[in-house]
Design a protein around this motif. Structure first.
Motif, PDB file in Angstrom:
ATOM      1  N   LEU A  42      11.333  -1.969   9.376  1.00  0.00           N
ATOM      2  CA  LEU A  42      11.222  -1.091   8.215  1.00  0.00           C
ATOM      3  C   LEU A  42      10.225  -1.694   7.247  1.00  0.00           C
ATOM      4  CD1 LEU A  42      12.273   1.378   6.601  1.00  0.00           C
ATOM      5  CD2 LEU A  42      13.956  -0.167   5.563  1.00  0.00           C
ATOM      6  N   TYR A  43       9.197  -0.915   6.921  1.00  0.00           N
ATOM      7  CA  TYR A  43       8.193  -1.353   5.952  1.00  0.00           C
ATOM      8  C   TYR A  43       8.540  -0.763   4.594  1.00  0.00           C
ATOM      9  CZ  TYR A  43       3.601  -2.090   3.783  1.00  0.00           C
ATOM     10  OH  TYR A  43       2.573  -2.461   2.950  1.00  0.00           O
ATOM     11  N   GLY A  44       8.891  -1.636   3.655  1.00  0.00           N
ATOM     12  CA  GLY A  44       9.327  -1.155   2.354  1.00  0.00           C
ATOM     13  C   GLY A  44       8.503  -1.669   1.190  1.00  0.00           C
ATOM     14  N   LYS A  45       7.319  -2.245   1.470  1.00  0.00           N
ATOM     15  CA  LYS A  45       6.484  -2.778   0.393  1.00  0.00           C
ATOM     16  C   LYS A  45       5.920  -1.645  -0.463  1.00  0.00           C
ATOM     17  CE  LYS A  45       5.088  -6.971   2.879  1.00  0.00           C
ATOM     18  NZ  LYS A  45       3.938  -7.762   3.390  1.00  0.00           N
ATOM     19  N   GLN A  46       5.621  -1.984  -1.719  1.00  0.00           N
ATOM     20  CA  GLN A  46       5.046  -1.027  -2.654  1.00  0.00           C
ATOM     21  C   GLN A  46       3.609  -1.425  -2.982  1.00  0.00           C
ATOM     22  OE1 GLN A  46       6.860   1.654  -3.376  1.00  0.00           O
ATOM     23  NE2 GLN A  46       8.607   0.791  -2.256  1.00  0.00           N
ATOM     24  N   SER A  47       2.854  -0.504  -3.553  1.00  0.00           N
ATOM     25  CA  SER A  47       1.475  -0.778  -3.938  1.00  0.00           C
ATOM     26  C   SER A  47       1.186  -0.110  -5.273  1.00  0.00           C
ATOM     27  CB  SER A  47       0.507  -0.264  -2.869  1.00  0.00           C
ATOM     28  OG  SER A  47      -0.838  -0.456  -3.274  1.00  0.00           O
ATOM     29  N   LEU A  48       0.447  -0.831  -6.132  1.00  0.00           N
ATOM     30  CA  LEU A  48       0.083  -0.291  -7.441  1.00  0.00           C
ATOM     31  C   LEU A  48      -1.272   0.398  -7.422  1.00  0.00           C
ATOM     32  CD1 LEU A  48       1.265  -3.215  -9.752  1.00  0.00           C
ATOM     33  CD2 LEU A  48       2.466  -1.097  -9.190  1.00  0.00           C
ATOM     34  N   SER A  49      -1.940   0.365  -6.274  1.00  0.00           N
ATOM     35  CA  SER A  49      -3.261   0.987  -6.175  1.00  0.00           C
ATOM     36  C   SER A  49      -3.341   1.806  -4.894  1.00  0.00           C
ATOM     37  CB  SER A  49      -4.355  -0.085  -6.181  1.00  0.00           C
ATOM     38  OG  SER A  49      -4.181  -0.980  -5.095  1.00  0.00           O
ATOM     39  N   PRO A  50      -4.192   2.825  -4.864  1.00  0.00           N
ATOM     40  CA  PRO A  50      -4.316   3.648  -3.652  1.00  0.00           C
ATOM     41  C   PRO A  50      -5.030   2.905  -2.544  1.00  0.00           C
ATOM     42  CG  PRO A  50      -5.943   4.304  -5.278  1.00  0.00           C
ATOM     43  CD  PRO A  50      -5.061   3.302  -5.964  1.00  0.00           C
ATOM     44  N   GLY A  51      -4.802   3.343  -1.291  1.00  0.00           N
ATOM     45  CA  GLY A  51      -5.493   2.737  -0.159  1.00  0.00           C
ATOM     46  C   GLY A  51      -4.589   2.576   1.037  1.00  0.00           C
ATOM     47  N   TYR A  52      -5.156   1.964   2.103  1.00  0.00           N
ATOM     48  CA  TYR A  52      -4.451   1.773   3.364  1.00  0.00           C
ATOM     49  C   TYR A  52      -3.740   0.410   3.348  1.00  0.00           C
ATOM     50  CZ  TYR A  52      -7.089   5.717   5.291  1.00  0.00           C
ATOM     51  OH  TYR A  52      -7.617   6.948   5.539  1.00  0.00           O
ATOM     52  N   ARG A  53      -2.480   0.389   3.751  1.00  0.00           N
ATOM     53  CA  ARG A  53      -1.714  -0.856   3.875  1.00  0.00           C
ATOM     54  C   ARG A  53      -1.142  -0.926   5.291  1.00  0.00           C
ATOM     55  NH1 ARG A  53      -4.169  -0.735  -0.036  1.00  0.00           N
ATOM     56  NH2 ARG A  53      -3.576  -1.167  -2.205  1.00  0.00           N
ATOM     57  N   GLU A  54      -1.409  -2.028   5.975  1.00  0.00           N
ATOM     58  CA  GLU A  54      -0.977  -2.163   7.371  1.00  0.00           C
ATOM     59  C   GLU A  54       0.530  -2.344   7.460  1.00  0.00           C
ATOM     60  OE1 GLU A  54      -1.537  -5.508  10.807  1.00  0.00           O
ATOM     61  OE2 GLU A  54      -3.386  -4.725   9.899  1.00  0.00           O
ATOM     62  N   VAL A  55       1.156  -1.600   8.359  1.00  0.00           N
ATOM     63  CA  VAL A  55       2.600  -1.677   8.569  1.00  0.00           C
ATOM     64  C   VAL A  55       2.921  -2.562   9.776  1.00  0.00           C
ATOM     65  CG1 VAL A  55       4.673  -0.336   9.132  1.00  0.00           C
ATOM     66  CG2 VAL A  55       2.971   0.586   7.550  1.00  0.00           C
ATOM     67  N   VAL A  56       2.342  -2.241  10.936  1.00  0.00           N
ATOM     68  CA  VAL A  56       2.657  -2.984  12.154  1.00  0.00           C
ATOM     69  C   VAL A  56       1.583  -2.689  13.200  1.00  0.00           C
ATOM     70  CG1 VAL A  56       4.078  -1.129  13.153  1.00  0.00           C
ATOM     71  CG2 VAL A  56       4.503  -3.497  13.829  1.00  0.00           C
ATOM     72  N   VAL A  57       1.383  -3.636  14.118  1.00  0.00           N
ATOM     73  CA  VAL A  57       0.538  -3.422  15.296  1.00  0.00           C
ATOM     74  C   VAL A  57       1.463  -3.234  16.496  1.00  0.00           C
ATOM     75  CG1 VAL A  57      -1.230  -4.384  16.814  1.00  0.00           C
ATOM     76  CG2 VAL A  57      -1.350  -4.805  14.355  1.00  0.00           C
ATOM     77  N   ILE A  58       1.374  -2.076  17.136  1.00  0.00           N
ATOM     78  CA  ILE A  58       2.211  -1.782  18.304  1.00  0.00           C
ATOM     79  C   ILE A  58       1.385  -2.053  19.555  1.00  0.00           C
ATOM     80  CG2 ILE A  58       3.515   0.001  19.523  1.00  0.00           C
ATOM     81  CD1 ILE A  58       4.082   1.312  16.858  1.00  0.00           C
TER      82      ILE A  58
END
Length: 321
Positions: A69-85
């Motif tokens: 489960l990816y639950g991180k937050q971000s204060l700015s727009p953009g792409y954030r990596e979750v996982v490599v499958i």
């Protein structure tokens, strides 16, 4: 009674071999009864089904089930990596835990391409091909779900596209991957990705290389997944040995510039005394190809147009008596 399945050129069941069919004029079959389901053993009315490893009537012990489960937050727009499958994964499920304005994106771990929601393009819900496997992308009332039965042919990267300070309710991912044979020796090492695309086309930008965790086999026994090496989740590698991300400048050549010249302003006075030379002015600025103002040092100073010129045809001032 069970009926063996026979398939035509298009992989469809031959209806004349099933019970409950008759032929009318022209040889078009009409079903009197509903078709029976076909099991993974290709037998009609069979209850046989594949396990999470893709094995017909298997017990699911030959693969590992990975979830997170990816639950991180971000204060700015953009792409954030979750996982490599990794390649070879199947039964992939990715979904948001609640409604949100953010989006889920899927890209390739090998090439600079996206399968879903990439490069500022939002994909419509539907069926798509992701890493050589069919995928179903659903979005209902700002709630996204992605299902990929698999197996996928190459590793994929899952991202969250943050839209400003929008809250991330959590992105859950699950997949199954074959276990390694006990005769194999598997090692996990850090490698560096290719240099990313430069952030600017001229005038100086930056690009980076980030560390990736690579899974590979040692010896003559080939990998169960793809026979070579695979990019896997960074948790599989030793975190203490993770190299730093590399950053360098790029496209340092100055952007094309030119002098922008405005119209002449009116003369500041309407008459002049003898030996007086009033001047009028115009704006002269250094700009780039987008007509954005730059400091004068970015343009050729020797070619700078004049900013001042004498006022012409002014009458002599007459003093009131």
């Amino acid at each position: 009674r069970r009926y063996p399945v026979q398939r035509g050129l298009e992989g469809r069941l031959r209806l004349r071999d099933l019970p409950g069919t008759v032929s009318t004029r022209g040889g078009v079959p009409i079903l009197r009864e509903c078709l029976q389901k076909v099991g993974c053993d290709w037998v009609v009315d069979s209850t046989a089904h594949e396990d999470d490893c893709g094995i017909c009537q298997g017990d699911g012990t030959r693969c590992d089930k990975i979830e997170g489960l990816y639950g991180k937050q971000s204060l700015s727009p953009g792409y954030r990596e979750v996982v490599v499958i990794p390649a070879g994964a199947r039964n992939i499920r990715i979904e948001e835990k609640d409604h949100t304005d953010n989006y889920i994106s899927i890209g390739s771990a090998y090439a600079k391409k996206f399968y879903l929601n990439g490069k500022r393009h939002i994909t419509l819900p539907g069926e798509y091909t992701v890493a050589g496997a069919q995928a179903l992308y659903e979005r209902d009332s700002q709630l996204e779900r992605i299902r990929i039965p698999g197996p996928i042919r190459e590793p994929i990267v899952v991202y969250v596209i943050f839209r400003g300070k929008v809250h991330n309710p959590g992105v859950e991912y699950k997949y199954s991957i074959w276990k390694r044979e006990t005769t194999q020796q598997v090692k996990y090492t850090w490698i560096m990705s290719d240099w990313s695309q430069c952030s600017a086309t001229c005038g100086g930008g930056v690009q980076d290389r980030k560390p990736l965790c690579q899974e590979s086999t040692v010896g003559a026994v080939p990998s169960v997944v793809d026979g070579t090496s695979t990019i896997v989740d960074e948790l599989m590698c030793e975190i203490s040995e993770q190299p730093d991300k590399l950053v360098r400048t790029c496209n340092d050549d100055p952007c094309p510039t030119h002098w922008w010249v405005g119209p002449w302003q009116s003369c500041p006075i309407t008459c002049a005394n003898e030996n007086e030379r009033p001047m009028k002015r115009r704006s002269v600025m250094c700009v780039d190809g987008q007509e954005m103002a730059l400091p004068d040092r970015f343009c050729d100073r020797s070619a700078k147009p004049v900013e001042y010129t004498p006022c012409r045809a002014l009458s002599l001032c007459v003093e009131d008596k």
